[in-house]
Design an enzyme around this catalytic site. Sequence first.
Site, PDB file in Angstrom:
ATOM      1  N   GLU A   6       0.543 -61.774  -2.532  1.00 22.42           N
ATOM      2  CA  GLU A   6       0.016 -60.977  -3.643  1.00 22.42           C
ATOM      3  C   GLU A   6      -1.511 -60.952  -3.632  1.00 22.42           C
ATOM      4  OE1 GLU A   6       1.978 -61.131  -7.571  1.00 22.42           O
ATOM      5  OE2 GLU A   6       3.334 -62.577  -6.658  1.00 22.42           O
ATOM      6  N   ILE A  11       1.201 -64.559 -10.668  1.00 24.06           N
ATOM      7  CA  ILE A  11       0.063 -64.287  -9.782  1.00 24.06           C
ATOM      8  C   ILE A  11      -0.437 -62.855  -9.911  1.00 24.06           C
ATOM      9  CG2 ILE A  11      -0.782 -64.425  -7.407  1.00 24.06           C
ATOM     10  CD1 ILE A  11       0.091 -67.109  -8.645  1.00 24.06           C
ATOM     11  N   TYR A  12       0.453 -61.909 -10.087  1.00 22.70           N
ATOM     12  CA  TYR A  12       0.083 -60.494 -10.155  1.00 22.70           C
ATOM     13  C   TYR A  12      -1.016 -60.245 -11.185  1.00 22.70           C
ATOM     14  CZ  TYR A  12       0.478 -55.487 -11.085  1.00 22.70           C
ATOM     15  OH  TYR A  12       0.200 -54.157 -11.285  1.00 22.70           O
ATOM     16  N   ASN A  13      -0.812 -60.767 -12.422  1.00 23.21           N
ATOM     17  CA  ASN A  13      -1.817 -60.570 -13.472  1.00 23.21           C
ATOM     18  C   ASN A  13      -3.193 -61.018 -13.014  1.00 23.21           C
ATOM     19  OD1 ASN A  13       0.270 -60.073 -15.696  1.00 23.21           O
ATOM     20  ND2 ASN A  13       0.785 -62.174 -15.148  1.00 23.21           N
ATOM     21  N   THR A  37      -4.391 -61.361  -9.971  1.00 21.04           N
ATOM     22  CA  THR A  37      -5.004 -60.531  -8.923  1.00 21.04           C
ATOM     23  C   THR A  37      -5.598 -59.260  -9.512  1.00 21.04           C
ATOM     24  OG1 THR A  37      -2.912 -59.377  -8.392  1.00 21.04           O
ATOM     25  CG2 THR A  37      -3.398 -61.389  -7.160  1.00 21.04           C
TER      26      THR A  37
END
Length: 245
Positions: A107, A151-153, A155
């Site tokens: 990610e 993790i997405y948030n 990044t």
Amino acid sequence: MKLKDNTILITGGSSGIGLELAKVLTSKGNRVLICGRSAAKLKQAREAIPEVEIFACDLSKQSERLELYKRVAENYPECNVLINNAAVVSRTDFRTDEAMIEKAEAEIQTNFMAPIALSKLFLPLLEKNANPAIINITTGLVYAPKASYPIYNATKAALHSFSQVLRHQLQENPVKIIEVLMTVVDTPWHGGEVPKMAISPQEAVKEMLRKLEKGQQEIRIAKVGMLYLLSRILPRLAFKLINRT
């Protein structure tokens, strides 16, 4: 921003928002290049949009980022717009997921490092051409993160910060740095679990392009504007609303 007679590279352009952008921008008289990891999806995209040019590329790998840049620079030196749209997400529990670190690396590389690397690579090329821009696609979740995306948030929040700083550093440069903070959109990205509040890719792209034409450089789509205000005034409530079941 002028939305005609551009040569535009869209990462993650074989499905979802990227594909819709490719369709609309092509119809407006632009040359559109798209890249994606799936050769099959790219082929389908070209069948849907015969004018589009396709590049198979895994943006999580620096070697493939470099190869993408070389191919575009050699074959389309007039490229003047880069849209960093590609992203991956893992819906998971940080504590219990044994593959958490591998997922996090994927990610971070795709969602954050790839836009940084491509921006650095393409900047000298874009500067040579008229109407140049780098457009980073982020999300309203930079204001209130979704707990199932550990993790997405992060990044996307990092890309949001990077976009603000790069815009400031390049304020005397012809290359415009634009960020589009997307709302929930009904795309395959959700893996079949599309939230009820999702809007269509057509609605999202229509609003994005309308605001681009007006010259906005930080574009909040649909209800993201409300989320931004709420996160400033009542951040705990914003977080609670994003994470209600």
